[in-house]
Design a protein around this motif. Structure first.
Motif, PDB file in Angstrom:
ATOM      1  N   LEU A 203      -4.529  19.698  -9.627  1.00  0.00           N
ATOM      2  CA  LEU A 203      -3.133  20.490  -9.825  1.00  0.00           C
ATOM      3  C   LEU A 203      -2.269  20.334 -11.063  1.00  0.00           C
ATOM      4  O   LEU A 203      -2.036  19.219 -11.559  1.00  0.00           O
ATOM      5  CB  LEU A 203      -2.402  20.379  -8.529  1.00  0.00           C
ATOM      6  N   ARG A 204      -2.203  21.766 -11.765  1.00  0.00           N
ATOM      7  CA  ARG A 204      -1.434  21.317 -12.901  1.00  0.00           C
ATOM      8  C   ARG A 204      -0.081  22.201 -12.398  1.00  0.00           C
ATOM      9  O   ARG A 204       0.925  21.846 -12.409  1.00  0.00           O
ATOM     10  CB  ARG A 204      -2.321  22.165 -14.052  1.00  0.00           C
ATOM     11  N   ASP A 205      -0.152  23.369 -11.897  1.00  0.00           N
ATOM     12  CA  ASP A 205       0.821  24.253 -11.232  1.00  0.00           C
ATOM     13  C   ASP A 205       0.346  25.066 -10.078  1.00  0.00           C
ATOM     14  O   ASP A 205      -1.255  25.272 -10.257  1.00  0.00           O
ATOM     15  CB  ASP A 205       1.709  24.917 -12.219  1.00  0.00           C
ATOM     16  N   TRP A 206       0.838  25.411  -9.052  1.00  0.00           N
ATOM     17  CA  TRP A 206       0.420  26.150  -8.100  1.00  0.00           C
ATOM     18  C   TRP A 206      -0.147  27.548  -8.182  1.00  0.00           C
ATOM     19  O   TRP A 206      -1.338  27.998  -7.793  1.00  0.00           O
ATOM     20  CB  TRP A 206       1.138  26.084  -6.797  1.00  0.00           C
ATOM     21  N   ASP A 207       0.296  28.160  -9.212  1.00  0.00           N
ATOM     22  CA  ASP A 207       0.087  29.562  -9.796  1.00  0.00           C
ATOM     23  C   ASP A 207      -1.533  29.545 -10.277  1.00  0.00           C
ATOM     24  O   ASP A 207      -2.317  30.184 -10.147  1.00  0.00           O
ATOM     25  CB  ASP A 207       0.951  30.355 -10.702  1.00  0.00           C
ATOM     26  N   THR A 208      -1.814  28.406 -11.059  1.00  0.00           N
ATOM     27  CA  THR A 208      -2.985  28.296 -11.835  1.00  0.00           C
ATOM     28  C   THR A 208      -3.901  27.901 -10.693  1.00  0.00           C
ATOM     29  O   THR A 208      -5.085  28.598 -10.942  1.00  0.00           O
ATOM     30  CB  THR A 208      -2.754  27.163 -12.804  1.00  0.00           C
ATOM     31  N   THR A 209      -3.515  26.900  -9.895  1.00  0.00           N
ATOM     32  CA  THR A 209      -4.635  26.419  -8.983  1.00  0.00           C
ATOM     33  C   THR A 209      -5.011  27.716  -8.105  1.00  0.00           C
ATOM     34  O   THR A 209      -6.220  28.006  -7.629  1.00  0.00           O
ATOM     35  CB  THR A 209      -4.077  25.491  -7.685  1.00  0.00           C
ATOM     36  N   ALA A 210      -4.035  28.756  -7.784  1.00  0.00           N
ATOM     37  CA  ALA A 210      -4.275  29.989  -6.880  1.00  0.00           C
ATOM     38  C   ALA A 210      -5.272  30.787  -7.587  1.00  0.00           C
ATOM     39  O   ALA A 210      -6.147  31.392  -6.807  1.00  0.00           O
ATOM     40  CB  ALA A 210      -3.020  30.467  -6.856  1.00  0.00           C
ATOM     41  N   MET A 250       1.832  21.011   0.824  1.00  0.00           N
ATOM     42  CA  MET A 250       0.845  21.380   1.949  1.00  0.00           C
ATOM     43  C   MET A 250       0.989  22.985   2.187  1.00  0.00           C
ATOM     44  O   MET A 250       0.038  23.478   2.566  1.00  0.00           O
ATOM     45  CB  MET A 250       1.186  20.604   3.328  1.00  0.00           C
ATOM     46  N   ALA A 251       2.306  23.381   2.179  1.00  0.00           N
ATOM     47  CA  ALA A 251       2.346  24.790   2.518  1.00  0.00           C
ATOM     48  C   ALA A 251       1.609  25.636   1.254  1.00  0.00           C
ATOM     49  O   ALA A 251       1.149  26.633   1.649  1.00  0.00           O
ATOM     50  CB  ALA A 251       4.000  25.056   2.705  1.00  0.00           C
ATOM     51  N   ARG A 252       2.020  25.291   0.048  1.00  0.00           N
ATOM     52  CA  ARG A 252       1.320  25.917  -1.001  1.00  0.00           C
ATOM     53  C   ARG A 252       0.078  25.815  -0.817  1.00  0.00           C
ATOM     54  O   ARG A 252      -0.863  26.735  -1.378  1.00  0.00           O
ATOM     55  CB  ARG A 252       1.929  25.221  -2.350  1.00  0.00           C
ATOM     56  N   ALA A 253      -0.612  24.695  -0.572  1.00  0.00           N
ATOM     57  CA  ALA A 253      -2.172  24.381  -0.646  1.00  0.00           C
ATOM     58  C   ALA A 253      -2.701  25.303   0.483  1.00  0.00           C
ATOM     59  O   ALA A 253      -3.728  26.124   0.145  1.00  0.00           O
ATOM     60  CB  ALA A 253      -2.338  23.077  -0.054  1.00  0.00           C
ATOM     61  N   ALA A 254      -2.227  25.550   1.733  1.00  0.00           N
ATOM     62  CA  ALA A 254      -2.437  26.500   2.563  1.00  0.00           C
ATOM     63  C   ALA A 254      -2.448  27.979   2.105  1.00  0.00           C
ATOM     64  O   ALA A 254      -3.482  28.905   2.410  1.00  0.00           O
ATOM     65  CB  ALA A 254      -1.769  26.442   3.903  1.00  0.00           C
ATOM     66  N   GLU A 255      -1.608  28.474   1.369  1.00  0.00           N
ATOM     67  CA  GLU A 255      -1.369  29.513   1.009  1.00  0.00           C
ATOM     68  C   GLU A 255      -2.313  30.096  -0.179  1.00  0.00           C
ATOM     69  O   GLU A 255      -2.851  31.188  -0.299  1.00  0.00           O
ATOM     70  CB  GLU A 255      -0.014  29.795   0.131  1.00  0.00           C
ATOM     71  N   VAL A 256      -2.888  28.928  -0.826  1.00  0.00           N
ATOM     72  CA  VAL A 256      -3.879  29.432  -1.931  1.00  0.00           C
ATOM     73  C   VAL A 256      -5.254  29.337  -1.286  1.00  0.00           C
ATOM     74  O   VAL A 256      -6.038  29.627  -1.888  1.00  0.00           O
ATOM     75  CB  VAL A 256      -3.689  28.485  -3.301  1.00  0.00           C
ATOM     76  N   GLY A 257      -5.352  28.759   0.031  1.00  0.00           N
ATOM     77  CA  GLY A 257      -6.568  28.925   0.615  1.00  0.00           C
ATOM     78  C   GLY A 257      -7.517  27.412   0.467  1.00  0.00           C
ATOM     79  O   GLY A 257      -8.654  27.563   0.683  1.00  0.00           O
ATOM     80  N   ALA A 258      -6.587  26.354   0.047  1.00  0.00           N
ATOM     81  CA  ALA A 258      -7.508  24.981   0.091  1.00  0.00           C
ATOM     82  C   ALA A 258      -7.727  24.259   1.408  1.00  0.00           C
ATOM     83  O   ALA A 258      -6.893  24.644   2.329  1.00  0.00           O
ATOM     84  CB  ALA A 258      -6.479  23.973  -0.705  1.00  0.00           C
ATOM     85  N   ASP A 259      -8.917  23.895   1.334  1.00  0.00           N
ATOM     86  CA  ASP A 259      -9.298  23.257   2.646  1.00  0.00           C
ATOM     87  C   ASP A 259      -8.774  21.991   3.044  1.00  0.00           C
ATOM     88  O   ASP A 259      -8.953  21.029   3.952  1.00  0.00           O
ATOM     89  CB  ASP A 259     -10.854  23.233   2.874  1.00  0.00           C
ATOM     90  N   GLU A 260      -8.402  21.161   1.578  1.00  0.00           N
ATOM     91  CA  GLU A 260      -8.265  19.656   1.651  1.00  0.00           C
ATOM     92  C   GLU A 260      -7.412  19.496   0.524  1.00  0.00           C
ATOM     93  O   GLU A 260      -7.121  19.996  -0.343  1.00  0.00           O
ATOM     94  CB  GLU A 260      -9.589  18.772   1.800  1.00  0.00           C
ATOM     95  N   VAL A 261      -6.522  18.477   0.737  1.00  0.00           N
ATOM     96  CA  VAL A 261      -5.355  18.062  -0.340  1.00  0.00           C
ATOM     97  C   VAL A 261      -5.518  16.687  -0.363  1.00  0.00           C
ATOM     98  O   VAL A 261      -5.166  15.843   0.572  1.00  0.00           O
ATOM     99  CB  VAL A 261      -3.907  18.633   0.139  1.00  0.00           C
ATOM    100  N   HIS A 262      -5.854  16.015  -1.527  1.00  0.00           N
ATOM    101  CA  HIS A 262      -5.738  14.674  -1.792  1.00  0.00           C
ATOM    102  C   HIS A 262      -4.508  14.133  -2.472  1.00  0.00           C
ATOM    103  O   HIS A 262      -4.393  14.654  -3.580  1.00  0.00           O
ATOM    104  CB  HIS A 262      -6.876  14.304  -2.480  1.00  0.00           C
ATOM    105  N   TRP A 263      -3.764  13.269  -1.842  1.00  0.00           N
ATOM    106  CA  TRP A 263      -2.557  12.755  -2.480  1.00  0.00           C
ATOM    107  C   TRP A 263      -2.671  11.618  -3.355  1.00  0.00           C
ATOM    108  O   TRP A 263      -3.394  10.796  -2.864  1.00  0.00           O
ATOM    109  CB  TRP A 263      -1.519  12.710  -1.335  1.00  0.00           C
TER     110      TRP A 263
END
Length: 286
Positions: A203-210, A250-263
Motif C-alpha cells: 500500500l502506498r495509497d488506496w487509489d493506487t492499490t485499487a 479493512m473497509a477500503r481493502a474490501a472495496e478494492v477487492g483484496a482477499d487478504e490484508v497483512h498488517w
C-alpha cells in the motif's frame, strides 16, 4: 463485499527483531484466528554517500524471511506462512525451490510463496545479478521453480535457467506451493495474472492499490490479492491509534477487492506491546 482475511507481518526488523518477538506475534496470530503470518526480504540497506531513504526502507537489517517463517512454523500449527515478498532473482531457482519446499514439509503444507523481482540497485550489485534479468528472465525463473516442485525426474531448459534431468526434493505437501507476485509497474502486475499467480500489493495509497488490483483482474488474474499495510512505524500500538486505522483499512481493502490484508505492527514496540497491538487489530477487523 467479502471481508478480507487477516494477516500480520512478523517482526523481522527493528530493535526487537529476534526469536522472542517472532514467536510471540506468530503465536498470538494463531490464537486470534489470523489467516497468515508473513515475512519480507531486504538483502541490505544502502549506506553510501548521499543515500536518502525515500522508499521507507527499514532502518535496521532484516531477518531472512524463510528462516523467520521456519521459526514461526515451529511455534504454530494452523496459521499460513507467507513470504511477502522474497526477491527471487538473488538466488538460483533450485535453491529457493528447495528452501520453500522444506519449510512446506516441516510446517505440514502451510506455505504461500510471494515472490518479487527486486528493485534496489545496491542489492543487484551485491548479489552479482544484472537488473536486466527481470522481465523475461523472471518468467523463466518461475518456470524453473515450478518444475522443481513437479514430479521427478525434473528437467528445465529455458532461455536463462537450466536444470539437468535430476531428482529434486523435497516436494511440497500438496504437490506445489501457491505463488503470488509482488509488483508495482503495470506490465509486472499483468504478468502475475498471465502466469496464473496471485498478486501482492504494497500500500502506498488506496487509489493506487485499487488501480493495481484493477490491472490484475482486467488481465485475467483470478488468484488471491494480498495487500501489505503498515501501521504507523513510530506509533504506540494502543487501541485508540490502531482500531480506527484498521477498521478504515479493512473497509477500503474490501472495496478494492483484496482477499487478504497483512498488517505491519510498529517495530519499535517490545514483544508484549506488539501482541497487544495485534489484539487491537483483530478487534477492529471484527
Amino acid at each position: 463485499m467479502p471481508v478480507p482475511r487477516l494477516g500480520v507481518n512478523l517482526p523481522t526488523f527493528g530493535p526487537h527483531a529476534g526469536p522472542v518477538a517472532v514467536a510471540a506475534v506468530a503465536e498470538a496470530a494463531e490464537r486470534l484466528g489470523f489467516h497468515a503470518v508473513s515475512a519480507t526480504e531486504r538483502l541490505l540497506l544502502p549506506a553510501g554517500p548521499g543515500w536518502r531513504n525515500e522508499a521507507g526502507l527499514p532502518e535496521s537489517p532484516v531477518l531472512d524471511p524463510v528462516e523467520a517463517l521456519t521459526w514461526a512454523a515451529a511455534r504454530t500449527s494452523r496459521v499460513r506462512l507467507a513470504t511477502g515478498v522474497v526477491d527471487a532473482l538473488f538466488q538460483a531457482p533450485i535453491v529457493l525451490a528447495r528452501r520453500l519446499a522444506t519449510l512446506d514439509v516441516l510446517s505440514g503444507g502451510r506455505v504461500d510463496a510471494g515472490l518479487g523481482q527486486g528493485w534496489l540497485p545496491e542489492e543487484f550489485t551485491a548479489a552479482g545479478m544484472p537488473p536486466s534479468r527481470r522481465g523475461a528472465g523472471f518468467e523463466d525463473y518461475l518456470a524453473a521453480l515450478r518444475a522443481c516442485w513437479g514430479p521427478d525426474p525434473v528437467e528445465h531448459d529455458g532461455p536463462v535457467y537450466r536444470i539437468p534431468r535430476s531428482l529434486v526434493g523435497p516436494k511440497p505437501v500438496a504437490g506445489t506451493i501457491p505463488l503470488a507476485i509482488g509488483a508495482v509497474a503495470r506490465p509486472a502486475v499483468e504478468r502475475a495474472a498471465r502466469l496464473g499467480a496471485g498478486f501482492v500489493a504494497g500500500l502506498r495509497d488506496w487509489d493506487t492499490t485499487a488501480a493495481e488490483v484493477g490491472w490484475y483482474r482486467a488481465a485475467g488474474g483470478r488468484g488471491p490479492v494480498s495487500v501489505r499495510v503498515n501501521l504507523d512505524r513510530d506509533g504506540t500500538g494502543d487501541a485508540d491509534s490502531v482500531r480506527p486505522v484498521v477498521a478504515a483499512g479493512m473497509a477500503r481493502a474490501a472495496e478494492v477487492g483484496a482477499d487478504e490484508v497483512h498488517w505491519g505492527i510498529p517495530d519499535g514496540l517490545p514483544p508484549d506491546r506488539q501482541v497487544a497491538a495485534l489484539e487491537h487489530v483483530a478487534a477492529a477487523a471484527a
